[in-house]
Design an enzyme around this catalytic site. Structure first.
Site, PDB file in Angstrom:
ATOM      1  CE1 TYR A  69      36.047  39.677  46.489  1.00 32.36           C
ATOM      2  CE2 TYR A  69      37.679  37.388  47.133  1.00 32.36           C
ATOM      3  CZ  TYR A  69      37.125  38.811  47.779  1.00 32.36           C
ATOM      4  OH  TYR A  69      36.705  38.651  48.576  1.00 32.36           O
ATOM      5  CE  LYS A  70      37.080  43.119  48.160  1.00 33.84           C
ATOM      6  NZ  LYS A  70      38.277  43.397  48.885  1.00 33.84           N
TER       7      LYS A  70
HETATM    8  C1  LIG Z   1      37.211  42.345  50.392  1.00 31.48           C
HETATM    9  C2  LIG Z   1      37.928  42.600  51.454  1.00 31.48           C
HETATM   10  C3  LIG Z   1      38.204  41.242  52.550  1.00 31.48           C
HETATM   11  C4  LIG Z   1      37.232  40.099  51.920  1.00 31.48           C
HETATM   12  O1  LIG Z   1      37.626  38.834  52.307  1.00 31.48           O
HETATM   13  P1  LIG Z   1      37.527  37.421  51.548  1.00 31.48           P
HETATM   14  O2  LIG Z   1      37.965  36.326  53.367  1.00 31.48           O
HETATM   15  O3  LIG Z   1      37.545  37.268  50.685  1.00 31.48           O
HETATM   16  O4  LIG Z   1      36.089  37.531  51.819  1.00 31.48           O
HETATM   17  C5  LIG Z   1      38.965  40.890  53.124  1.00 31.48           C
HETATM   18  N1  LIG Z   1      39.845  42.508  53.880  1.00 31.48           N
HETATM   19  C6  LIG Z   1      40.000  43.594  52.554  1.00 31.48           C
HETATM   20  C7  LIG Z   1      40.623  44.993  53.443  1.00 31.48           C
HETATM   21  C8  LIG Z   1      38.911  44.022  51.228  1.00 31.48           C
HETATM   22  O5  LIG Z   1      39.368  44.981  51.103  1.00 31.48           O
END
Ligand SMILES: *Cc1c(COP(=O)(O)O)cnc(C)c1O
Length: 398
Positions: free
Chosen positions: A209-210
């Site tokens: 999603y990023k």
């Molecule tokens: C964005 C991000 C997450 C987010 O985890 P989700 O389970 O998708 O909420 C985890 N680790 C890192 C390093 C991130 O940048």
């Protein structure tokens, strides 16, 4: 050559908005509504339960996994999508620890995204076997890789500062002392070239999603090196990882030799339709072109901010080769300043205690956008409009 004017046209970004937050949540591809609608009307509505076969829903974890894997240098059959990144971190670290039951140290760094550390804490308390999590400063990780270490779990690009680890060096050192590496690509995939096969990575995980723009809560992914696929232990042993899910055996037998053993349970097929549409855009993108463009845009941004906004201090490495694809500045009133920017259509975000983050995403950000964003920022700082009361209250999500 990648045509970035063309990729810009593939996104539906509100008129007048300069979106510098694609490192946190990518914008909506224009193809997304039709993809979702087609899933609803041509798949779910018409096929119902048959869709698991007729629309191949059951294997989309793998077919989409291969498309995601392609972006990180993974061979076919080594990447699956599904679940959340937090879960994939847990799964990868658990699998890595199982490879050497004698070792007790998990090495990360103090710049890691906290959920990665939290998931390891949870795993350690579950095992109750004397594990220890070490989180030195990011610059000290290499020195901490010793023969005690079972797993090195690092996020390549620091979510706050944008500092980039030298993964090749970390993997080489870890392997030389018999440790394995879990490489979190959350801020790498779609941001810079990644070669999990070429660097001989053990495990890699990330979200879509990023920089991949697959929508809020889009599925995560996990990569496992082909040499480990016969033996890797799926700690989260759901029925999708079973050798024969539809045999409904009472005993768990992981799918032999295949990445399927890292699947868990029924994924969101609706979310997969958005991921599929988002991945189409990447078919026309060369990662080296993307990197060159990201560096050009970032360098322009940093120079303009430093020239025109002296209140801000660069928090990212100055050397572009040591950065990912976002830029961070420190400012005492960073939260309020970001709110003032957002009010004028320049979207960045804030990370405690004082970091203003700006995602530099060449697929939809141009040099003109960078120039305009800095002008808006300069005016906010010059007029101190960030001090207005409406910019002071912290929202739930910053
Ligand atoms: C964005 C991000 C997450 C987010 O985890 P989700 O389970 O998708 O909420 C985890 N680790 C890192 C390093 C991130 O940048």
């Amino acid at each position: 050559m990648t045509d970035f004017a063309k990729t810009r046209q593939m996104f539906d970004i509100p008129e007048g908005m300069i979106y510098l937050n694609g490192n946190s949540l990518g914008p909506m591809p224009k193809a997304a509504p039709a993809a979702m609608s087609s899933f609803l009307l041509d798949e779910w509505r018409t096929e119902l339960i048959r869709g698991w076969n007729t629309k191949n829903w059951f294997m989309q974890t793998n077919t989409l996994g291969d498309r995601v894997g392609h972006l990180i240098g993974a061979a076919e059959g080594t990447t699956v999508v599904g679940d959340t990144l937090s879960i994939k971190v847990f799964q990868a670290v658990a699998a890595s620890l199982a490879m050497d039951p004698e070792r007790r140290i998990i090495l990360s760094d103090s710049g890691n995204f906290p959920t990665d550390l939290y998931m390891v804490e949870g795993l350690m308390s579950l095992r109750d076997a004397g594990y220890e999590l070490r989180a030195p400063a990011p610059t000290d990780v290499l020195d901490h890789i010793t023969e005690e270490v079972a797993t090195v779990m690092v996020t390549e690009v620091d979510y706050r500062t944008g500092r980039k680890h030298d993964m090749q060096a970390i993997i080489a050192k870890a392997h030389s002392v018999g440790a394995t590496v879990v490489w979190d690509l959350a801020h790498s995939i779609g941001a810079l070239p990644v070669d999990v096969a070429g660097t001989d990575a053990d495990f890699a995980v990330g979200c879509t999603y990023k920089y991949l723009n697959a929508g809020p809560g889009a599925p995560a992914f996990i990569y496992v090196a082909p040499r480990l696929l016969d033996t890797v232990q799926p700690a989260l042993s759901g029925w999708y990882a079973h050798e024969a899910p539809f045999a409904f055996d009472l005993d768990f037998r992981p799918m032999p030799g295949k990445i399927d053993r890292m699947r868990i349970g029924t994924p969101s097929i609706a979310a997969f339709s958005l991921l599929d549409a988002a991945l189409d855009i990447w078919d026309s993108v060369d990662m080296n072109d993307l990197r060159t463009r990201s560096i050009l845009l970032s360098e322009t941004f940093i120079q303009a901010v430093e020239d025109r906004c002296p209140e801000l201090t660069l928090a990212s490495p100055r050397d572009p080769n040591q950065r990912g694809s976002h830029v961070a500045f420190k400012f005492e009133h960073g939260y309020s300043c970001i709110q003032a920017l957002i009010a004028q259509g320049v979207i960045g975000d804030f990370r405690s205690p004082n970091i203003m983050r700006f995602g530099i995403t060449p697929l939809f950000i141009s040099l003109k956008d960078i120039e305009q964003a800095v002008t808006v920022l300069e005016n906010i700082l010059a007029s101190k409009s960030w001090a207005k009361p409406e910019f002071q209250t912290r929202a739930l999500v910053t």
